[in-house]
Design a protein around this motif. Structure first.
Motif, short mmCIF file in Angstrom:
data_model
loop_
_atom_site.label_atom_id
_atom_site.label_comp_id
_atom_site.label_asym_id
_atom_site.label_seq_id
_atom_site.Cartn_x
_atom_site.Cartn_y
_atom_site.Cartn_z
N ASP A 20 50.63 36.40 49.06
CA ASP A 20 49.65 35.40 48.64
C ASP A 20 48.34 36.08 48.31
N SER A 21 47.62 35.47 47.42
CA SER A 21 46.33 36.00 47.00
C SER A 21 45.25 35.61 48.00
N VAL A 22 44.51 36.58 48.48
CA VAL A 22 43.38 36.30 49.37
C VAL A 22 42.13 36.91 48.75
N PRO A 23 40.96 36.46 49.20
CA PRO A 23 39.73 37.03 48.64
C PRO A 23 39.61 38.51 48.98
N VAL A 24 39.06 39.26 48.08
CA VAL A 24 38.84 40.68 48.38
C VAL A 24 37.47 40.82 49.04
N GLY A 25 37.33 41.80 49.87
CA GLY A 25 36.05 42.05 50.53
C GLY A 25 35.03 42.58 49.53
N ASP A 26 33.77 42.59 49.97
CA ASP A 26 32.68 43.01 49.08
C ASP A 26 32.86 44.45 48.60
N GLU A 27 33.27 45.32 49.52
CA GLU A 27 33.43 46.72 49.16
C GLU A 27 34.48 46.90 48.07
N ALA A 28 35.59 46.22 48.26
CA ALA A 28 36.67 46.33 47.28
C ALA A 28 36.26 45.70 45.96
N ALA A 29 35.52 44.59 46.06
CA ALA A 29 35.07 43.92 44.84
C ALA A 29 34.17 44.84 44.02
N ALA A 30 33.37 45.65 44.73
CA ALA A 30 32.48 46.57 44.03
C ALA A 30 33.27 47.61 43.25
#
Lengths: 359, 383
Positions: free
Chosen positions: B84-94
């Motif tokens: 399932d898709s979960v939100p990515v953390g800020d670090e990964a989003a960067a």
């Protein structure tokens, strides 16, 4: 009464004489979660058999009919019996429990579970101080928190250590502590525990030392008072009544008729019981906590049977009774699952082809 | 990215054609593919325009199916996993990650030799249970629920008689299977690998095209039926009305695994080894004639011309790629697996979903979980 123990050949355990007969009389087996293993206590012929399954840290165990649901800190698996009714495998198992459905709960750190009327699972998360259930697409869905806990955070503010289900509804929890994060619960663990009614949000009992395994049985709430080594029941006036005291860190409670089956943990170090009343009691007697299962007659408080496990450092996390002589249980990642496929052998492909709904 | 720039992982290296990243970037999609015995890859594009590859370990991962852009279904040796898709953390989003797939749900199937896995928008999963020669759905209380079996198999029983391996459906009501033979004798497909393969219609079971060598991966695209004639290294278009098979492209490998993006096919490719099941087929001669070695990886084929325009090669201990699927709208996916500790510690929950005013909040029986919960106010806690 003191219970004499007989060494079993197939595992490092000793059992009281007549344990197998007691299981036979009640037509159950016992399944309990231990550090590295799930242990299945059943019968082969007239003999007791203890079958270890490699499955670490199983804490939550619940049975409904032939279904077994179990949890480790990050997964919940639902098992059903893959064996045709009334049959037995060559090895003598009269149930083959396969983990058909798995849910990953991740860092929720589930420690105890119960089954609700609709078949859903209610889970106790000490880490999030909540009761929760499973939800699609996430690790868990919170259902309830103590009213004084200000936010759903993974901070063990008021660690929920167990959930008691009554008539298919989550009714009662045990807590290791009753704070909101001001003071770490471990600092007050000898007296900070409580039993809380989740319907009314009321504290039913407090001042407890690490209470666990709340279970409704015969109209009353029972729990293992881990920190004192006592099996307790809550009386009508909300007083906590000890039924029996045992030389162990109690955790895990299941009922078989009028009997309570409780689990007890030992540890290589004293850290497990240190600072708890049971630790002091044992230290006074220069004794170590014992490990295994105790079968207690709840009417008299008498220990009628005992399963002792050698070695220390292996905690027992939960116990449940299962309605089969000797169920075979497989870990959700066991290689044996390759060969175990359960299906409807009477399925008619020709009829299915004729009626196959165009996808 | 440079031709030889390759994302590295233990014992694995990937090499992509110079234009692969730009091509994928222009598709507004990413790719996931499974290479048994142990890996699942996620291929996306990094913010700097280079290819970003993520791999996770799953035991004998084969069939991959994507539901919307939210779920990835994966058939493994003994389980069917839904990631399932979960939100990515800020670090990964960067770092440009815009989706994290976590294996949160499993069905234990036992060993069904699960090949193709398909899913519709509603989450209805139908997969090919090759060990039983049938199409199946996952079940909550047995290992699987058989739903369709080709008419050339006499009985429903364990045993791979025809090597039924592929399933195509598109919601229009048309559906097809691929099978290495249309015979029912014990393991009879093994003697029919060369030219005995068929594409058959579901549910009738009528063979609509034959003469394939180990066909795999039938797919429906805009009403057209496609498949891989794996044993000849061809991507084919099939006219089910006439049985005509048009070879659209050749690529050097045992072609298996197929998805489409815009006007392109992404085809998986495996490396046969002399004497194995994928050798002794027309592909051997085709490779010799073209003086090419078979590749493990992906080929991007332009449908209008039949040309291989991009490629991604995997160098590692594995020889097989089973399936590839596109994840629309996702630029750079990441994933958790079952091996690393993350799966035990990461936790995803809706942070404000307990209402104290709502007496029913703790009563699971009266309140259905809301599917939307993951879209609102979700917190991700790092281990």
């Amino acid at each position: 009464m003191s219970v004499g123990l007989v060494r079993l050949e197939n595992f490092e355990v000793e059992a009281s004489e007549g344990f197998a007969g007691w299981l036979a009389e009640h037509e159950v087996s016992l399944i309990f979660g231990r550090a590295e293993n799930l242990m299945v206590v059943g019968r082969h012929g007239d003999e007791l058999r203890v079958d270890p399954v490699t499955m670490p840290m199983v804490g939550g165990l619940a049975v409904e009919g032939r279904r077994l649901v179990l949890s480790n800190p990050y997964q919940v698996w639902t098992y059903d019996d893959g064996l045709a009714a009334g049959t037995t495998t060559d090895a003598g198992h009269d149930a083959v429990l396969l983990p058909y459905r798995g849910v990953v709960t991740g860092g929720a750190g589930i420690i105890d579970i119960g089954l609700l009327a609709d078949g859903s699972v209610v889970m106790a998360s000490p880490r999030f101080s909540c009761l929760a259930t499973t939800i699609d697409g996430l690790s868990f869905r919170p259902l309830w928190m103590p009213r004084w806990v200000g936010a759903l955070r993974p901070e063990e503010r008021s660690p929920v250590s167990g959930v008691g289900v009554r008539d298919g509804v989550a009714a009662t929890v045990t807590l290791f502590g009753c704070g909101d994060g001001e003071v770490p619960w471990r600092e007050g663990r000898a007296t900070g525990g409580a039993v809380v009614d989740v319907v009314t949000d009321e504290v039913v009992a407090n001042g407890l030392a690490v209470p666990t395994s709340p279970r409704w049985h015969d109209g009353r709430l029972w729990f293992t008072h881990s920190g004192t080594g006592e099996l307790c029941v809550i009386d009508d006036d909300d007083s906590v009544v000890p039924v029996v005291g045992l030389p162990t860190l109690l955790r895990g409670l299941a009922f078989v008729g009028p009997y309570a089956v409780v689990g007890g943990s030992a540890s290589r170090s004293d850290a497990l019981v240190e600072g708890l009343p049971i630790g002091d009691q044992l230290a006074e007697r220069d004794a170590r906590p014992e490990q295994g299962l105790w079968v207690v007659d709840t009417r008299s408080g008498e220990v009628v049977h005992r399963l002792a496990i050698e070695g220390t450092g292996r905690e027992i996390h939960g116990v449940v009774a299962y309605p089969a002589r000797r169920p075979q249980v497989f870990g959700p990642h066991d290689d044996e699952l390759q060969t175990l496929v359960a299906y409807d052998g009477s399925w008619d492909p020709d009829a299915a082809r004729a009626s196959f709904a165009r996808p | 990215m440079a031709d030889d720039e390759a994302p590295q992982s233990a014992g694995l290296s990937l090499t992509a054609s110079p234009g692969f990243a730009a091509w994928l970037d222009a598709r507004d999609a990413s790719l996931t593919f499974a290479t048994p015995p142990s890996k699942v890859f996620f291929v996306g594009v990094r913010p700097d325009g280079a290819l970003g590859v993520f791999e996770r370990t799953f035991d004998k991962a084969m069939g991959v199916a994507v539901q919307g852009s939210e779920h990835v279904w994966l058939g493994t040796r003994t389980h069917l996993w839904r990631m399932d898709s979960v939100p990515v953390g800020d670090e990964a989003a960067a770092e440009g990650f815009d989706r994290c797939f976590v294996p949160l749900r499993a069905h234990t199937t036992g060993y069904l030799n699960t090949h193709d896995v398909t899913v519709d928008d509603d989450g209805d999963v139908v997969f090919v249970a090759t060990r039983f020669g049938c199409l199946a759905r996952p079940s909550d209380r047995v290992s699987f629920e058989p739903v369709w079996q080709p008419p050339w198999l006499e009985r429903f029983e364990q045993g791979d008689r025809c090597h039924l391996n592929g399933y195509a459906r598109d919601g229009s009501g048309r559906a097809y299977v691929s099978s290495v033979s249309d015979t029912g004798g014990m393991e009879s497909w093994r003697d029919r690998r060369n030219g005995g393969g068929v594409i058959a219609e579901v549910p009738s079971g009528e063979v609509v095209a034959r003469g394939f060598s180990m066909p795999h991966s039938p797919r429906l695209r805009d009403g057209e039926l496609w498949c891989c004639n794996s044993g000849s290294g061809n991507l084919c278009r099939v006219d089910p009305a006439t049985g005509e098979v048009e070879e659209i492209a050749f690529a050097p490998g045992f072609l298996r695994g197929l998805c489409f993006l815009d006007g392109y096919a992404v085809v998986g490719s495996s490396r046969p080894r002399e004497g194995d099941l994928y050798s002794g087929l027309p592909l051997d001669d085709a490779l010799a004639k073209a003086n090419l070695k078979p590749r493990l990886g992906l080929f991007v084929i332009e449908l209008a011309t039949g040309k291989v325009v991009e490629w991604l090669f995997v160098d590692g201990p594995m020889r097989e790629l089973f399936d590839v699927a596109a994840i629309p709208g996702v630029k750079r996916p990441m994933a958790l697996g079952l091996v690393a500790d993350d799966i035990r510690t990461a936790v995803f929950y809706a942070s404000a979903s307990i209402s104290r005013d709502d007496d029913s909040a703790w009563r699971p029986a009266v309140e259905e979980p809301t599917a939307e919960a993951s879209e609102v106010d979700v917190a991700a806690v790092a281990p």
